[in-house]
Design an enzyme around this catalytic site. Structure first.
Site, PDB file in Angstrom:
ATOM      1  N   LYS A 215      38.121   5.116 -66.340  1.00  0.00           N
ATOM      2  CA  LYS A 215      38.954   6.112 -65.929  1.00  0.00           C
ATOM      3  C   LYS A 215      38.371   6.622 -64.509  1.00  0.00           C
ATOM      4  O   LYS A 215      39.376   7.204 -63.997  1.00  0.00           O
ATOM      5  CB  LYS A 215      38.787   7.341 -67.045  1.00  0.00           C
ATOM      6  CG  LYS A 215      37.492   7.972 -66.768  1.00  0.00           C
ATOM      7  CD  LYS A 215      37.582   9.638 -67.703  1.00  0.00           C
ATOM      8  CE  LYS A 215      36.401  10.439 -67.606  1.00  0.00           C
ATOM      9  NZ  LYS A 215      36.465  11.437 -68.394  1.00  0.00           N
ATOM     10  N   ASP A 216      37.426   6.384 -63.882  1.00  0.00           N
ATOM     11  CA  ASP A 216      37.075   6.393 -62.538  1.00  0.00           C
ATOM     12  C   ASP A 216      37.550   5.664 -61.715  1.00  0.00           C
ATOM     13  O   ASP A 216      37.463   5.675 -60.513  1.00  0.00           O
ATOM     14  CB  ASP A 216      35.293   6.350 -62.316  1.00  0.00           C
ATOM     15  CG  ASP A 216      34.771   7.506 -63.250  1.00  0.00           C
ATOM     16  OD1 ASP A 216      35.584   8.678 -63.282  1.00  0.00           O
ATOM     17  OD2 ASP A 216      33.694   7.792 -63.538  1.00  0.00           O
ATOM     18  N   THR A 262      36.907  23.649 -67.842  1.00  0.00           N
ATOM     19  CA  THR A 262      37.281  22.032 -67.750  1.00  0.00           C
ATOM     20  C   THR A 262      37.583  21.957 -66.378  1.00  0.00           C
ATOM     21  O   THR A 262      38.093  22.742 -65.575  1.00  0.00           O
ATOM     22  CB  THR A 262      38.488  21.705 -68.739  1.00  0.00           C
ATOM     23  OG1 THR A 262      38.875  20.294 -68.284  1.00  0.00           O
ATOM     24  CG2 THR A 262      39.773  22.700 -68.417  1.00  0.00           C
ATOM     25  N   SER A 264      39.483  19.194 -65.249  1.00  0.00           N
ATOM     26  CA  SER A 264      40.582  18.333 -65.571  1.00  0.00           C
ATOM     27  C   SER A 264      41.993  19.241 -65.514  1.00  0.00           C
ATOM     28  O   SER A 264      42.007  19.941 -66.435  1.00  0.00           O
ATOM     29  CB  SER A 264      40.470  17.783 -66.801  1.00  0.00           C
ATOM     30  OG  SER A 264      41.726  17.008 -67.043  1.00  0.00           O
ATOM     31  N   LEU A 265      42.755  18.820 -64.731  1.00  0.00           N
ATOM     32  CA  LEU A 265      44.090  19.487 -64.747  1.00  0.00           C
ATOM     33  C   LEU A 265      44.934  18.811 -65.904  1.00  0.00           C
ATOM     34  O   LEU A 265      45.852  19.808 -66.634  1.00  0.00           O
ATOM     35  CB  LEU A 265      44.895  19.194 -63.395  1.00  0.00           C
ATOM     36  CG  LEU A 265      44.293  19.413 -62.022  1.00  0.00           C
ATOM     37  CD1 LEU A 265      45.163  18.941 -61.083  1.00  0.00           C
ATOM     38  CD2 LEU A 265      44.246  21.016 -61.898  1.00  0.00           C
ATOM     39  N   ARG A 266      44.768  17.889 -66.296  1.00  0.00           N
ATOM     40  CA  ARG A 266      45.394  17.223 -67.534  1.00  0.00           C
ATOM     41  C   ARG A 266      44.955  17.961 -68.866  1.00  0.00           C
ATOM     42  O   ARG A 266      45.877  18.411 -69.552  1.00  0.00           O
ATOM     43  CB  ARG A 266      44.856  15.741 -67.745  1.00  0.00           C
ATOM     44  CG  ARG A 266      45.109  15.174 -69.110  1.00  0.00           C
ATOM     45  CD  ARG A 266      44.718  13.790 -69.330  1.00  0.00           C
ATOM     46  NE  ARG A 266      43.136  13.756 -69.459  1.00  0.00           N
ATOM     47  CZ  ARG A 266      42.479  14.198 -70.164  1.00  0.00           C
ATOM     48  NH1 ARG A 266      43.011  14.687 -71.545  1.00  0.00           N
ATOM     49  NH2 ARG A 266      40.939  14.190 -70.086  1.00  0.00           N
ATOM     50  N   ARG A 267      43.836  18.273 -69.066  1.00  0.00           N
ATOM     51  CA  ARG A 267      43.298  19.078 -70.319  1.00  0.00           C
ATOM     52  C   ARG A 267      43.861  20.506 -70.178  1.00  0.00           C
ATOM     53  O   ARG A 267      44.394  21.080 -71.133  1.00  0.00           O
ATOM     54  CB  ARG A 267      41.854  19.245 -70.220  1.00  0.00           C
ATOM     55  CG  ARG A 267      41.181  17.799 -70.592  1.00  0.00           C
ATOM     56  CD  ARG A 267      39.683  17.725 -70.337  1.00  0.00           C
ATOM     57  NE  ARG A 267      39.102  16.411 -70.649  1.00  0.00           N
ATOM     58  CZ  ARG A 267      37.886  16.224 -70.219  1.00  0.00           C
ATOM     59  NH1 ARG A 267      37.339  17.069 -69.308  1.00  0.00           N
ATOM     60  NH2 ARG A 267      37.411  15.048 -70.733  1.00  0.00           N
ATOM     61  N   ARG A 284      32.176  22.363 -62.963  1.00  0.00           N
ATOM     62  CA  ARG A 284      31.619  20.861 -62.189  1.00  0.00           C
ATOM     63  C   ARG A 284      30.145  20.856 -62.689  1.00  0.00           C
ATOM     64  O   ARG A 284      29.672  21.473 -62.923  1.00  0.00           O
ATOM     65  CB  ARG A 284      31.940  20.846 -61.179  1.00  0.00           C
ATOM     66  CG  ARG A 284      33.561  20.502 -60.644  1.00  0.00           C
ATOM     67  CD  ARG A 284      33.979  19.176 -60.543  1.00  0.00           C
ATOM     68  NE  ARG A 284      33.278  18.451 -59.473  1.00  0.00           N
ATOM     69  CZ  ARG A 284      32.707  17.379 -59.679  1.00  0.00           C
ATOM     70  NH1 ARG A 284      32.182  16.773 -60.712  1.00  0.00           N
ATOM     71  NH2 ARG A 284      32.291  16.728 -58.486  1.00  0.00           N
ATOM     72  N   GLY A 285      30.007  19.517 -62.545  1.00  0.00           N
ATOM     73  CA  GLY A 285      28.465  19.032 -62.615  1.00  0.00           C
ATOM     74  C   GLY A 285      28.541  18.094 -63.897  1.00  0.00           C
ATOM     75  O   GLY A 285      29.617  17.442 -64.606  1.00  0.00           O
ATOM     76  N   ASN A 286      27.613  17.227 -64.068  1.00  0.00           N
ATOM     77  CA  ASN A 286      27.361  16.340 -65.217  1.00  0.00           C
ATOM     78  C   ASN A 286      27.177  16.945 -66.683  1.00  0.00           C
ATOM     79  O   ASN A 286      27.431  17.981 -66.677  1.00  0.00           O
ATOM     80  CB  ASN A 286      26.110  15.374 -64.870  1.00  0.00           C
ATOM     81  CG  ASN A 286      24.736  16.430 -64.782  1.00  0.00           C
ATOM     82  OD1 ASN A 286      24.247  17.136 -65.943  1.00  0.00           O
ATOM     83  ND2 ASN A 286      24.166  16.560 -63.663  1.00  0.00           N
ATOM     84  N   THR A 289      24.395  19.536 -66.938  1.00  0.00           N
ATOM     85  CA  THR A 289      24.592  20.717 -66.006  1.00  0.00           C
ATOM     86  C   THR A 289      25.682  21.732 -66.751  1.00  0.00           C
ATOM     87  O   THR A 289      25.770  23.004 -66.649  1.00  0.00           O
ATOM     88  CB  THR A 289      25.108  20.472 -64.749  1.00  0.00           C
ATOM     89  OG1 THR A 289      24.148  19.609 -64.154  1.00  0.00           O
ATOM     90  CG2 THR A 289      25.393  21.493 -63.830  1.00  0.00           C
ATOM     91  N   ARG A 290      26.866  21.204 -67.257  1.00  0.00           N
ATOM     92  CA  ARG A 290      27.928  21.870 -67.829  1.00  0.00           C
ATOM     93  C   ARG A 290      27.434  22.642 -69.283  1.00  0.00           C
ATOM     94  O   ARG A 290      27.769  23.628 -69.413  1.00  0.00           O
ATOM     95  CB  ARG A 290      29.277  21.034 -68.044  1.00  0.00           C
ATOM     96  CG  ARG A 290      29.905  20.901 -66.661  1.00  0.00           C
ATOM     97  CD  ARG A 290      31.444  20.013 -66.961  1.00  0.00           C
ATOM     98  NE  ARG A 290      31.095  18.766 -66.925  1.00  0.00           N
ATOM     99  CZ  ARG A 290      31.779  17.670 -66.565  1.00  0.00           C
ATOM    100  NH1 ARG A 290      32.984  18.194 -66.915  1.00  0.00           N
ATOM    101  NH2 ARG A 290      31.756  16.316 -66.380  1.00  0.00           N
ATOM    102  N   CYS A 378      43.964  12.323 -60.384  1.00  0.00           N
ATOM    103  CA  CYS A 378      42.899  13.221 -60.957  1.00  0.00           C
ATOM    104  C   CYS A 378      43.680  14.554 -60.389  1.00  0.00           C
ATOM    105  O   CYS A 378      43.590  15.756 -60.841  1.00  0.00           O
ATOM    106  CB  CYS A 378      41.487  13.057 -60.595  1.00  0.00           C
ATOM    107  SG  CYS A 378      40.985  13.285 -58.903  1.00  0.00           S
TER     108      CYS A 378
END
Length: 478
Positions: A215-216, A262, A264-267, A284-286, A289-290, A378
């Site tokens: 997805k990246d 989130t 993500s705009l999609r979510r 944001r973050g891995n 982190t989240r 994205c």
């Protein structure tokens, strides 16, 4: 003349003398003032001329360097961004003080378009921010590399089983997307956030293959690269991880105005429509982190993450709710790992092609073709769901406004039941939306790609372009 008149005359005479004396003194002071002022102005003019000359010299130097950079982009490797310290790449910002910045780094830290953020009066504050960012990145890299390493290890393990006589060396690298921790991905506005540095290493022959989350990867790869393998897909659904105080709940049971995290705009677009009583905020973050932000603070009632990442990290027990396609369609390529290689390196391409999972390849080709036809990414809410059953490939695709109030959603299907044929020859390395899969029937790949294009075209004919254009503009203006 009386004595009184004599005294009056003396007083007047004394007054006139004093006035004459003061006038002479005043003229002298004015003369000295003007002389000093002219001297200061002369020195100022001289200094200004020196600065102008320095400016001209610096401008000439910068113009010359820009021309050199345009002629040879690799020269950027010698210059580092003064904020993120990674190799400088276009678009970039340069100042006469000698500092240079990535465009996105400059926009994130600078409060003025004309001042260098590291040379402003608030220099100490800015540099403290930079140092804090460096500390965050050091910690972030440990965990970001942890997931990347798990994903890479899984691919390398499969290759070792297939080619036990070969030695595989793993090289850890960071990307632009890994380094920007405080900005939503949809706001950064740069393609190839998680791939550019890795592709540079491929191009320089420093590595022979790169493992990505599919997805990246953009739907159009740079010339000279291809996706040589798409591994069997992990669960592509989105998952809800709840704050400890909300364990056992679902999104529908959370209190009014509960905040969901989130990036993500999609979510967010889909869930705003599905759960209007909730509020959604960027995070944001891995993964680590989240999860830490969720558990240790009261800012979020829950966060939305990809189930695949949680499972690969061994944190499946944190999944409180899996979102079905009816609740939230997933991202293009979500849950699949891709192996990117040099398109002309036949030895490596043949080696990694054994990792292709045919079902995943066909599903992801359809999804990527859908995304490419829509010109999505994205920065706009585009979502999919694919099912491959009894030789039929079903693709559901949708586009949304940022708040989810406006949307288009359709489903189409096609047959991908084609036998594998001997396709050696001039077309044996044909790419389908960046994927080269010689061990998957070419006709099936074409059918999957056509399915994605046709579904996107159907949505475009119903107004998808307008929905996405407005969404993109509103996101840029946030």
């Amino acid at each position: 003349m009386s004595s009184q008149e004599s005294v009056r005359m003396l007083i007047v005479f004394a007054f006139v003398q004093t006035l004459a004396h003061n006038s002479t003194a005043t003229l002298s002071v004015i003369k000295d003032y003007l002389v000093n002022k002219l001297q200061k102005q002369s020195r100022q003019i001289e200094q200004d001329e020196q600065r102008i000359q320095k400016y001209r010299e610096e401008t000439t130097r910068i113009r010359r360097e820009i021309e050199e950079l345009k002629a040879s982009p690799k020269i950027f490797q010698k210059t580092k961004c003064s904020i993120c310290t990674s190799a400088l790449e276009l678009p970039s910002v340069h100042f006469l003080c000698g500092h240079s910045f990535h465009q996105h780094c400059f926009e994130s830290y600078s409060e003025s378009d004309s001042e260098c953020p590291t040379c402003m009066p608030e220099n100490r504050k800015v540099m403290d921010m930079i140092r804090a960012q460096e500390q965050k990145r050091d910690l972030h890299d440990q965990f970001q590399h942890q997931l990347a390493r798990i994903q890479t290890d899984s691919v390398v393990e499969m290759l070792r089983e297939l080619y036990p006589d070969l030695h595989f060396e793993i090289v850890a690298m960071s990307t632009t997307g890994d380094k920007i921790l405080d900005t939503a991905l949809s706001k950064i506005g740069e393609k190839s956030l998680f791939t550019k540095e890795l592709e540079n290493a491929l191009e320089r022959n420093e590595v022979d293959l790169v493992v990505h989350s599919l997805k990246d990867l953009p739907t159009s790869l740079p010339p000279g690269f291809t996706i040589g393998a798409v591994c069997k897909r992990e669960n592509p659904l989105d998952a809800v991880v709840f704050h400890p105080k909300n364990c056992g709940k679902t999104l529908s049971l959370l209190p009014e105005k509960s905040v969901i995290g989130t990036s993500s705009l999609r979510r967010a677009a889909q869930l705003k429509k599905k759960f209007p009583h909730l509020e959604f905020r960027d995070i944001r973050g891995n993964l680590n982190t989240r999860l830490k932000k969720l558990d240790e603070k009261e800012d979020f009632s829950a966060i939305i993450l990809a189930a695949a990442g949680l499972r690969r990290m061994g944190w499946e027990n944190r999944i409180g709710q899996l979102l079905s396609p009816e609740d939230c369609l997933y991202a293009v390529g979500q849950g699949a790992l891709a192996v990117e290689v040099r398109a002309k390196d036949q030895e490596i391409l043949n080696m990694v092609s054994a990792l292709h999972d045919a079902d995943t390849v066909l599903r992801c080709i359809a999804e990527r073709a859908f995304m490419k036809r829509l010109e999505g990414g994205c920065s706009v809410p585009v979502a999919v769901n694919t099912v491959l059953k009894d030789g039929q490939l079903y693709l559901t695709g949708a586009v949304y406004s940022l708040d989810g109030s406006d949307s288009l959603k359709e489903t189409m299907q096609t047959s991908v039941h084609y036998p594998q044929q001997n396709e050696d020859g001039p077309n044996d390395d044909v790419q389908h939306v960046g994927i080269t899969a010689k061990n998957v029937p070419g006709q099936a790949q074409e059918a999957a790609e056509n399915l994605g294009v046709e579904l996107a075209s159907l949505l475009l004919s119903k107004g998808a372009k307008h929905i996405l254009s407005v969404a993109r503009q509103l996101n840029d203006a946030r």
